[in-house]
Design a protein around this motif. Structure first.
Motif, short mmCIF file in Angstrom:
data_model
loop_
_atom_site.label_atom_id
_atom_site.label_comp_id
_atom_site.label_asym_id
_atom_site.label_seq_id
_atom_site.Cartn_x
_atom_site.Cartn_y
_atom_site.Cartn_z
N ALA A 193 23.56 19.83 16.96
CA ALA A 193 25.01 19.65 16.82
C ALA A 193 25.76 20.97 16.69
O ALA A 193 26.94 21.04 17.02
CB ALA A 193 25.31 18.75 15.63
N ALA A 194 25.09 22.03 16.26
CA ALA A 194 25.74 23.33 16.09
C ALA A 194 25.63 24.21 17.34
O ALA A 194 26.11 25.34 17.34
CB ALA A 194 25.12 24.06 14.90
N SER A 195 25.06 23.71 18.40
CA SER A 195 24.88 24.50 19.61
C SER A 195 26.22 24.87 20.25
O SER A 195 27.09 24.01 20.40
CB SER A 195 24.04 23.72 20.63
N PRO A 196 26.39 26.13 20.62
CA PRO A 196 27.64 26.54 21.28
C PRO A 196 27.81 25.91 22.67
O PRO A 196 28.91 25.87 23.21
CB PRO A 196 27.50 28.06 21.39
N ILE A 197 26.75 25.39 23.20
CA ILE A 197 26.80 24.75 24.52
C ILE A 197 27.67 23.48 24.47
O ILE A 197 28.31 23.11 25.46
CB ILE A 197 25.37 24.42 25.01
N LEU A 198 27.73 22.86 23.31
CA LEU A 198 28.51 21.62 23.18
C LEU A 198 29.99 21.88 23.41
O LEU A 198 30.69 21.00 23.91
CB LEU A 198 28.26 20.98 21.81
N ASP A 199 30.47 23.07 23.08
CA ASP A 199 31.87 23.40 23.35
C ASP A 199 32.16 23.41 24.85
O ASP A 199 33.20 22.93 25.29
CB ASP A 199 32.23 24.76 22.74
N ALA A 200 31.22 23.93 25.63
CA ALA A 200 31.39 23.94 27.08
C ALA A 200 31.37 22.52 27.65
O ALA A 200 32.13 22.20 28.56
CB ALA A 200 30.29 24.79 27.74
N ILE A 201 30.52 21.67 27.09
CA ILE A 201 30.45 20.28 27.53
C ILE A 201 31.77 19.57 27.21
O ILE A 201 32.33 18.87 28.06
CB ILE A 201 29.26 19.53 26.87
N LYS A 202 32.28 19.79 26.01
CA LYS A 202 33.55 19.16 25.60
C LYS A 202 34.69 19.63 26.51
O LYS A 202 35.52 18.82 26.93
CB LYS A 202 33.86 19.46 24.16
N ALA A 203 34.73 20.91 26.78
CA ALA A 203 35.80 21.46 27.63
C ALA A 203 35.73 20.90 29.04
O ALA A 203 36.76 20.55 29.63
CB ALA A 203 35.71 22.98 27.66
N ARG A 204 34.55 20.79 29.59
CA ARG A 204 34.39 20.28 30.96
C ARG A 204 34.65 18.79 31.02
O ARG A 204 35.18 18.27 32.00
CB ARG A 204 32.99 20.59 31.47
N SER A 205 34.28 18.06 29.96
CA SER A 205 34.51 16.61 29.92
C SER A 205 36.00 16.29 29.89
O SER A 205 36.42 15.26 30.39
CB SER A 205 33.83 16.02 28.69
N ALA A 206 36.76 17.18 29.27
CA ALA A 206 38.21 16.96 29.16
C ALA A 206 38.93 17.20 30.49
O ALA A 206 40.03 16.70 30.69
CB ALA A 206 38.79 17.87 28.09
#
Length: 122
Positions: free
Chosen positions: A108-121
Motif C-alpha cells: 500500500a505504500a508503494s510509490p507506483i500506486l500514485d502512477a496507477i491512480k493518476a492514469r486511472s483518473a
C-alpha cells in the motif's frame, strides 16, 4: 500419396512453429527480467526491436503468475512500472485491480500506486 504430402506439410509447419514459441518464451523472460531489475531502457528496446506495442501484448505476459504492473510493484520497480502504466489505456489500468491487489498484499505504500491512480483518473 496424398497422405504423405499432408504429413510432410504438418511436419514442416511444426518445425516453423517451435522456434517462434521458443523465441516468444525467451522474450517474455527477458521482459520479466527487465521489469524486475527496473530497467526501463532495456524493456523499451526489447519492445521496439520486436515491433511490439505494450498495450497489444500486456494481457499475454505474466511474470511469476503476475501481470507486469504487479510484478513491478513486487520488485519495487517504479520507473519501469510508470513506463508500463503510461503505455496502457487508462480504462485498462483502472479495471486492472492493481490498487486493491497492492493494498491486500502489503504494498500500500508503494510509490507506483500514485502512477496507477493518476492514469486511472485520465
Amino acid at each position: 500419396m496424398k497422405f504423405k504430402f499432408v504429413a510432410l506439410i504438418a511436419i514442416a509447419a511444426a518445425q516453423f512453429v517451435a522456434p517462434t514459441a521458443s523465441a516468444n518464451d525467451q522474450m517474455v523472460q527477458s521482459i520479466c527480467a527487465y521489469v524486475a531489475d527496473d530497467n526501463k531502457n532495456n524493456l523499451r528496446k526489447a519492445l521496439s526491436d520486436n515491433r511490439l506495442r505494450l498495450k497489444n501484448v500486456y494481457d499475454g505476459i505474466t511474470c511469476d503468475g503476475l501481470p507486469l504492473v504487479r510484478h513491478a510493484i513486487k520488485h519495487n520497480a517504479a520507473d519501469t512500472a510508470e513506463f508500463i502504466i503510461k503505455q496502457l489505456p487508462g480504462s485498462q489500468v483502472a479495471a486492472s485491480g492493481d490498487l486493491e491487489w497492492a493494498a491486500s498484499n502489503g504494498f500500500a505504500a508503494s510509490p507506483i500506486l500514485d502512477a496507477i491512480k493518476a492514469r486511472s483518473a485520465s
